[in-house]
Each structure stands twice: as C-alpha cells, then as structure tokens.
Design a protein around this motif. Structure first.
Motif, PDB file in Angstrom:
ATOM      1  N   ASP A   5       0.790  -1.225   0.000  1.00  0.00           N
ATOM      2  CA  ASP A   5       0.000   0.000   0.000  1.00  0.00           C
ATOM      3  C   ASP A   5       0.825   1.279   0.000  1.00  0.00           C
ATOM      4  OD1 ASP A   5       0.883  -0.302   2.611  1.00  0.00           O
ATOM      5  OD2 ASP A   5      -1.011   0.324   3.508  1.00  0.00           O
ATOM      6  N   ASP A   6       2.104   1.182   0.233  1.00  0.00           N
ATOM      7  CA  ASP A   6       2.969   2.361   0.182  1.00  0.00           C
ATOM      8  C   ASP A   6       3.525   2.475  -1.240  1.00  0.00           C
ATOM      9  OD1 ASP A   6       5.201   4.104   0.189  1.00  0.00           O
ATOM     10  OD2 ASP A   6       5.538   3.729   2.319  1.00  0.00           O
ATOM     11  N   VAL A  24       6.286  -7.242 -13.554  1.00  0.00           N
ATOM     12  CA  VAL A  24       5.753  -6.954 -12.221  1.00  0.00           C
ATOM     13  C   VAL A  24       4.408  -6.257 -12.343  1.00  0.00           C
ATOM     14  CG1 VAL A  24       6.158  -5.790 -10.020  1.00  0.00           C
ATOM     15  CG2 VAL A  24       8.096  -6.652 -11.337  1.00  0.00           C
ATOM     16  N   LEU A  25       3.472  -6.717 -11.564  1.00  0.00           N
ATOM     17  CA  LEU A  25       2.170  -6.093 -11.436  1.00  0.00           C
ATOM     18  C   LEU A  25       2.086  -5.557 -10.009  1.00  0.00           C
ATOM     19  CD1 LEU A  25      -0.734  -5.641 -12.530  1.00  0.00           C
ATOM     20  CD2 LEU A  25      -1.276  -7.910 -11.649  1.00  0.00           C
ATOM     21  N   ILE A  26       1.680  -4.307  -9.863  1.00  0.00           N
ATOM     22  CA  ILE A  26       1.560  -3.684  -8.540  1.00  0.00           C
ATOM     23  C   ILE A  26       0.083  -3.549  -8.174  1.00  0.00           C
ATOM     24  CG2 ILE A  26       1.964  -1.563  -7.203  1.00  0.00           C
ATOM     25  CD1 ILE A  26       4.530  -2.967  -7.848  1.00  0.00           C
ATOM     26  N   ASN A  27      -0.245  -3.901  -6.948  1.00  0.00           N
ATOM     27  CA  ASN A  27      -1.581  -3.657  -6.409  1.00  0.00           C
ATOM     28  C   ASN A  27      -1.438  -2.989  -5.060  1.00  0.00           C
ATOM     29  OD1 ASN A  27      -3.973  -4.817  -7.983  1.00  0.00           O
ATOM     30  ND2 ASN A  27      -2.344  -6.318  -8.253  1.00  0.00           N
ATOM     31  N   LEU A  28      -2.156  -1.886  -4.892  1.00  0.00           N
ATOM     32  CA  LEU A  28      -2.073  -1.107  -3.666  1.00  0.00           C
ATOM     33  C   LEU A  28      -3.188  -1.427  -2.678  1.00  0.00           C
ATOM     34  CD1 LEU A  28      -1.258   2.361  -5.282  1.00  0.00           C
ATOM     35  CD2 LEU A  28       0.356   0.714  -4.323  1.00  0.00           C
ATOM     36  N   THR A  29      -4.218  -2.157  -3.132  1.00  0.00           N
ATOM     37  CA  THR A  29      -5.361  -2.434  -2.255  1.00  0.00           C
ATOM     38  C   THR A  29      -5.690  -3.923  -2.220  1.00  0.00           C
ATOM     39  OG1 THR A  29      -7.054  -2.232  -3.978  1.00  0.00           O
ATOM     40  CG2 THR A  29      -6.380  -0.188  -2.832  1.00  0.00           C
ATOM     41  N   MET A  49       1.249  -7.242   4.704  1.00  0.00           N
ATOM     42  CA  MET A  49       0.085  -7.723   5.449  1.00  0.00           C
ATOM     43  C   MET A  49      -0.868  -6.621   5.893  1.00  0.00           C
ATOM     44  SD  MET A  49       0.025 -10.943   5.343  1.00  0.00           S
ATOM     45  CE  MET A  49      -1.332 -11.221   6.468  1.00  0.00           C
ATOM     46  N   HIS A  50      -0.451  -5.366   5.818  1.00  0.00           N
ATOM     47  CA  HIS A  50      -1.316  -4.270   6.248  1.00  0.00           C
ATOM     48  C   HIS A  50      -1.524  -3.333   5.069  1.00  0.00           C
ATOM     49  CE1 HIS A  50      -0.922  -5.717  10.304  1.00  0.00           C
ATOM     50  NE2 HIS A  50       0.383  -5.754  10.138  1.00  0.00           N
ATOM     51  N   LEU A  51      -2.727  -3.371   4.507  1.00  0.00           N
ATOM     52  CA  LEU A  51      -3.035  -2.610   3.299  1.00  0.00           C
ATOM     53  C   LEU A  51      -4.078  -1.545   3.598  1.00  0.00           C
ATOM     54  CD1 LEU A  51      -3.317  -5.658   0.893  1.00  0.00           C
ATOM     55  CD2 LEU A  51      -1.355  -4.116   1.154  1.00  0.00           C
ATOM     56  N   GLY A  53      -5.033  -0.099   6.265  1.00  0.00           N
ATOM     57  CA  GLY A  53      -5.896  -0.420   7.394  1.00  0.00           C
ATOM     58  C   GLY A  53      -6.583  -1.772   7.295  1.00  0.00           C
ATOM     59  N   GLU A  54      -6.401  -2.472   6.196  1.00  0.00           N
ATOM     60  CA  GLU A  54      -7.013  -3.781   6.037  1.00  0.00           C
ATOM     61  C   GLU A  54      -5.960  -4.875   6.221  1.00  0.00           C
ATOM     62  OE1 GLU A  54     -10.448  -4.081   3.049  1.00  0.00           O
ATOM     63  OE2 GLU A  54      -8.971  -2.773   2.065  1.00  0.00           O
ATOM     64  N   ASP A  55      -6.376  -5.951   6.838  1.00  0.00           N
ATOM     65  CA  ASP A  55      -5.507  -7.111   7.020  1.00  0.00           C
ATOM     66  C   ASP A  55      -5.505  -7.907   5.715  1.00  0.00           C
ATOM     67  OD1 ASP A  55      -4.155  -9.375   7.850  1.00  0.00           O
ATOM     68  OD2 ASP A  55      -5.558  -9.891   9.434  1.00  0.00           O
ATOM     69  N   ALA A  56      -4.327  -8.273   5.231  1.00  0.00           N
ATOM     70  CA  ALA A  56      -4.206  -9.003   3.964  1.00  0.00           C
ATOM     71  C   ALA A  56      -4.353 -10.517   4.140  1.00  0.00           C
ATOM     72  CB  ALA A  56      -2.870  -8.673   3.307  1.00  0.00           C
ATOM     73  N   ARG A  57      -4.838 -10.951   5.287  1.00  0.00           N
ATOM     74  CA  ARG A  57      -5.020 -12.389   5.540  1.00  0.00           C
ATOM     75  C   ARG A  57      -5.860 -13.073   4.456  1.00  0.00           C
ATOM     76  NH1 ARG A  57      -4.276 -15.562  10.078  1.00  0.00           N
ATOM     77  NH2 ARG A  57      -3.575 -13.688  11.129  1.00  0.00           N
ATOM     78  N   PRO A  58      -6.936 -12.459   3.924  1.00  0.00           N
ATOM     79  CA  PRO A  58      -7.680 -13.131   2.852  1.00  0.00           C
ATOM     80  C   PRO A  58      -6.801 -13.459   1.637  1.00  0.00           C
ATOM     81  CG  PRO A  58      -8.974 -11.320   3.713  1.00  0.00           C
ATOM     82  CD  PRO A  58      -7.605 -11.207   4.335  1.00  0.00           C
ATOM     83  N   ILE A  59      -5.872 -12.578   1.319  1.00  0.00           N
ATOM     84  CA  ILE A  59      -4.953 -12.847   0.207  1.00  0.00           C
ATOM     85  C   ILE A  59      -4.047 -14.017   0.575  1.00  0.00           C
ATOM     86  CG2 ILE A  59      -3.037 -11.943  -1.161  1.00  0.00           C
ATOM     87  CD1 ILE A  59      -4.287  -9.157  -0.850  1.00  0.00           C
ATOM     88  N   LEU A  60      -3.480 -13.965   1.763  1.00  0.00           N
ATOM     89  CA  LEU A  60      -2.588 -15.030   2.223  1.00  0.00           C
ATOM     90  C   LEU A  60      -3.285 -16.390   2.160  1.00  0.00           C
ATOM     91  CD1 LEU A  60      -0.226 -14.916   5.240  1.00  0.00           C
ATOM     92  CD2 LEU A  60      -1.847 -16.763   5.040  1.00  0.00           C
ATOM     93  N   LEU A  61      -4.500 -16.460   2.660  1.00  0.00           N
ATOM     94  CA  LEU A  61      -5.238 -17.724   2.667  1.00  0.00           C
ATOM     95  C   LEU A  61      -5.547 -18.200   1.249  1.00  0.00           C
ATOM     96  CD1 LEU A  61      -7.639 -17.023   5.662  1.00  0.00           C
ATOM     97  CD2 LEU A  61      -5.652 -18.550   5.631  1.00  0.00           C
ATOM     98  N   ASP A  62      -5.893 -17.270   0.377  1.00  0.00           N
ATOM     99  CA  ASP A  62      -6.176 -17.614  -1.020  1.00  0.00           C
ATOM    100  C   ASP A  62      -4.920 -18.143  -1.710  1.00  0.00           C
ATOM    101  OD1 ASP A  62      -7.650 -17.940  -3.344  1.00  0.00           O
ATOM    102  OD2 ASP A  62      -7.532 -15.835  -3.917  1.00  0.00           O
ATOM    103  N   LEU A  63      -3.789 -17.481  -1.478  1.00  0.00           N
ATOM    104  CA  LEU A  63      -2.529 -17.928  -2.081  1.00  0.00           C
ATOM    105  C   LEU A  63      -2.148 -19.316  -1.584  1.00  0.00           C
ATOM    106  CD1 LEU A  63      -0.535 -14.587  -1.901  1.00  0.00           C
ATOM    107  CD2 LEU A  63      -1.487 -15.654  -3.956  1.00  0.00           C
ATOM    108  N   LEU A  64      -2.328 -19.569  -0.299  1.00  0.00           N
ATOM    109  CA  LEU A  64      -2.052 -20.894   0.251  1.00  0.00           C
ATOM    110  C   LEU A  64      -2.943 -21.951  -0.402  1.00  0.00           C
ATOM    111  CD1 LEU A  64      -1.635 -20.190   4.071  1.00  0.00           C
ATOM    112  CD2 LEU A  64       0.123 -21.076   2.514  1.00  0.00           C
ATOM    113  N   ALA A  65      -4.235 -21.641  -0.541  1.00  0.00           N
ATOM    114  CA  ALA A  65      -5.177 -22.587  -1.140  1.00  0.00           C
ATOM    115  C   ALA A  65      -4.829 -22.885  -2.598  1.00  0.00           C
ATOM    116  CB  ALA A  65      -6.604 -22.046  -1.030  1.00  0.00           C
ATOM    117  N   ARG A  66      -4.353 -21.887  -3.308  1.00  0.00           N
ATOM    118  CA  ARG A  66      -4.007 -22.047  -4.724  1.00  0.00           C
ATOM    119  C   ARG A  66      -2.621 -22.658  -4.928  1.00  0.00           C
ATOM    120  NH1 ARG A  66      -7.153 -18.838  -8.175  1.00  0.00           N
ATOM    121  NH2 ARG A  66      -8.624 -17.532  -7.056  1.00  0.00           N
TER     122      ARG A  66
END
Length: 109
Positions: A5-6, A24-29, A49-51, A53-66
């Motif tokens: 996010d920075d 490279v693809l950049i995503n800020l949110t 992990m901090h985007l 003010g949002e916790d990036a845990r949903p991304i982490l879990l999705d990446l693990l599942a995939r």
C-alpha cells in the motif's frame, strides 16, 4: 505481483524485480489484489500484510489454497502469523536490494 500500500515501497520493489528480468504487477489495495489473483495469471506474490488499514489475511489464505508462491514483506511484528503459518517466507522491512533479490530468487526458484 507486489501487493503493497505504500507507493514508494511498491515502486522500489518493482524496480528491483524488473531489473532482475521479471514482469511486475503492482496492487495497492486488498480488493484489486484479490481480483488479480482470481484471474490466475500470477506466478508469485510479495505481500504486505497491512493494506490501508485492512488485514491481507484473505490474500494469504487464497494464495495458500491455490499453491501460489508468496512472501510476506512486513515492517511490523509478525510473530503471531509466523506461529499460525510456520512455513511462510518473510522478509522484514526495511530490506536492502541484495536481500530482496535473494528472496525473489528463492521464491521463484
């Protein structure tokens, strides 16, 4: 993909990874990153992990599942996350160019 996010950190990481010869693809949110991951064209992710003010845990879990390789980039204490997911790769901020390059090589290895 870099999820950070920075904008300054994202651009620095992008420059280093591009210099290594990677696209490279950049995503800020969280929302945009999840959309890109759903598309399925991502080889690996560098994840803050901090985007905004949002916790990036949903991304982490999705990446693990995939089974998508990823590494958490964080400047804060991630001991709880390390305990919950002991196999996850981490790179502490601030990091130097050599550390990032080694991490990317390991991630894509």
């Amino acid at each position: 993909m870099v999820v950070e996010d920075d904008p300054i950190v994202a651009m620095l990481v992008e420059d280093i990874v591009r210099d290594m010869g990677h696209d490279v693809l950049i995503n800020l949110t969280l929302e945009h990153a999840m959309f890109e991951i759903e598309d399925g064209q991502i080889d690996a992710v560098l994840l803050d992990m901090h985007l905004r003010g949002e916790d990036a845990r949903p991304i982490l879990l999705d990446l693990l599942a995939r089974g998508t390789p990823f590494m958490v980039l964080s400047g804060s204490d991630q001991s709880g996350l390390r305990g919950e997911f002991p196999g996850i790769r981490f790179l502490a901020k601030p990091f130097g160019r050599n550390d990032l390059e080694a991490a990317v090589r390991d991630l894509l290895g």
